[in-house]
Enzyme design. Structure first.
Site, short mmCIF file in Angstrom:
data_model
loop_
_atom_site.label_atom_id
_atom_site.label_comp_id
_atom_site.label_asym_id
_atom_site.label_seq_id
_atom_site.Cartn_x
_atom_site.Cartn_y
_atom_site.Cartn_z
N HIS A 115 15.88 -14.40 -30.94
CA HIS A 115 15.51 -13.69 -29.72
C HIS A 115 14.30 -12.79 -29.97
O HIS A 115 14.10 -12.32 -31.09
CB HIS A 115 16.63 -12.74 -29.25
N HIS A 147 13.41 -9.10 -29.28
CA HIS A 147 14.09 -7.86 -28.94
C HIS A 147 13.07 -6.82 -28.48
O HIS A 147 11.88 -6.98 -28.69
CB HIS A 147 14.90 -7.36 -30.14
N HIS A 152 18.03 -7.21 -26.44
CA HIS A 152 17.18 -8.33 -26.04
C HIS A 152 16.08 -7.84 -25.10
O HIS A 152 16.33 -7.02 -24.21
CB HIS A 152 18.00 -9.41 -25.32
N HIS A 196 21.98 -12.57 -19.77
CA HIS A 196 21.62 -13.34 -20.95
C HIS A 196 21.78 -14.84 -20.68
O HIS A 196 22.62 -15.24 -19.88
CB HIS A 196 22.52 -12.92 -22.12
N HIS A 245 17.27 -13.56 -20.17
CA HIS A 245 16.35 -12.53 -20.64
C HIS A 245 15.02 -13.17 -21.03
O HIS A 245 14.99 -14.30 -21.53
CB HIS A 245 16.93 -11.84 -21.89
N ASP A 264 15.07 -14.53 -24.60
CA ASP A 264 16.07 -15.52 -25.03
C ASP A 264 15.41 -16.82 -25.45
O ASP A 264 15.05 -17.65 -24.60
CB ASP A 264 17.07 -15.77 -23.90
N HIS A 284 19.62 -14.28 -36.02
CA HIS A 284 21.00 -13.82 -36.18
C HIS A 284 21.81 -14.71 -37.12
O HIS A 284 21.45 -15.87 -37.36
CB HIS A 284 21.70 -13.79 -34.82
N ARG A 321 22.11 -9.28 -37.56
CA ARG A 321 20.68 -9.63 -37.59
C ARG A 321 20.29 -9.89 -39.04
O ARG A 321 20.34 -8.99 -39.87
CB ARG A 321 19.88 -8.49 -36.97
ZN ZN Z 1 19.51 -12.35 -24.25
CU CU Z 2 18.94 -11.17 -30.86
#
Ligand code: ZN
Ligand code: CU
Length: 140
Positions: free
Chosen positions: A35, A37, A53, A61, A70, A73, A111, A127
Site C-alpha cells: 500500500h 501510506h 492507508h 478499503h 483507498h 490500495d 506487509h 509492516r
Molecule cells: Zn486501504
Molecule cells: Cu499497508
C-alpha cells in the site's frame, strides 16, 4: 530483522500511473499486501510512523479490482518459490505530483500478510518493508 528489500517504481504517462516493483525476502509462495501510506516518515523500525492507508477521498478499503478503494490500495505482491515478487499495476486514481491524489513524499509499505480486501485495512498484518516515495535520478 525483516529481510524484505527491493524497489517500487512509479511512472506517470497521460494520466495513468504505472507501478513496477521487484521485491525479495518475502515468504515463498505467499501474497504480501502493498500500500501507499499517508506519510513518508521512515524513522520508526516498525513502519508505524507512515500512518494509515493513503485515502484523501475517504473511501472504504479495497483491492485494485474494487471500484471504491483507498488511493493507496495497490493490492498484493505474489512471491515465487524463492521469495521474490515482480509486480505490475496501472492506476488512474493517483498521480505523482498532483493534482489527483499526489503520492510523492508518502510511504510505500509491504506487509507480512496478504490483503484480503476486508475492512478497514485488509487484515495485512505487520509492516515488513518500508520506503519513502521520492524523485529518482533519471540518469541512474
Ligand atoms: Zn486501504
Ligand atoms: Cu499497508
Amino acid at each position: 530483522g525483516n529481510k524484505c528489500a527491493g524497489f517500487v517504481r512509479f511512472t506517470e504517462v497521460a494520466g495513468t500511473v504505472y507501478v513496477y516493483a521487484e521485491v525479495t525476502g518475502l515468504n515463498p509462495g505467499q501474497q504480501h499486501a502493498m500500500h501507499i501510506h499517508e506519510f513518508g516518515d521512515a524513522t520508526s523500525t516498525d513502519g508505524t510512523k507512515a500512518g494509515g492507508h493513503y485515502n484523501p477521498e475517504e473511501k472504504p478499503h479495497g483491492l485494485p479490482s474494487a471500484e471504491a478503494r483507498h488511493a493507496g490500495d495497490l493490492g498484493n505482491l505474489q512471491a515465487n518459490a524463492e521469495g521474490k515478487a515482480v509486480y505490475r499495476g496501472e492506476f488512474e486514481n493517483i498521480s505523482l505530483a498532483g493534482p489527483k491524489n499526489p503520492i510523492i513524499g508518502r510511504g510505500i509499505i509491504i506487509h507480512a500478510k496478504s490483503d484480503d480486501g476486508g475492512q478497514p485495512v485488509g487484515n495485512a498484518g505487520p509492516r515488513i518493508g518500508f520506503g519513502t516515495i521520492g524523485v529518482a535520478n533519471p540518469k541512474q
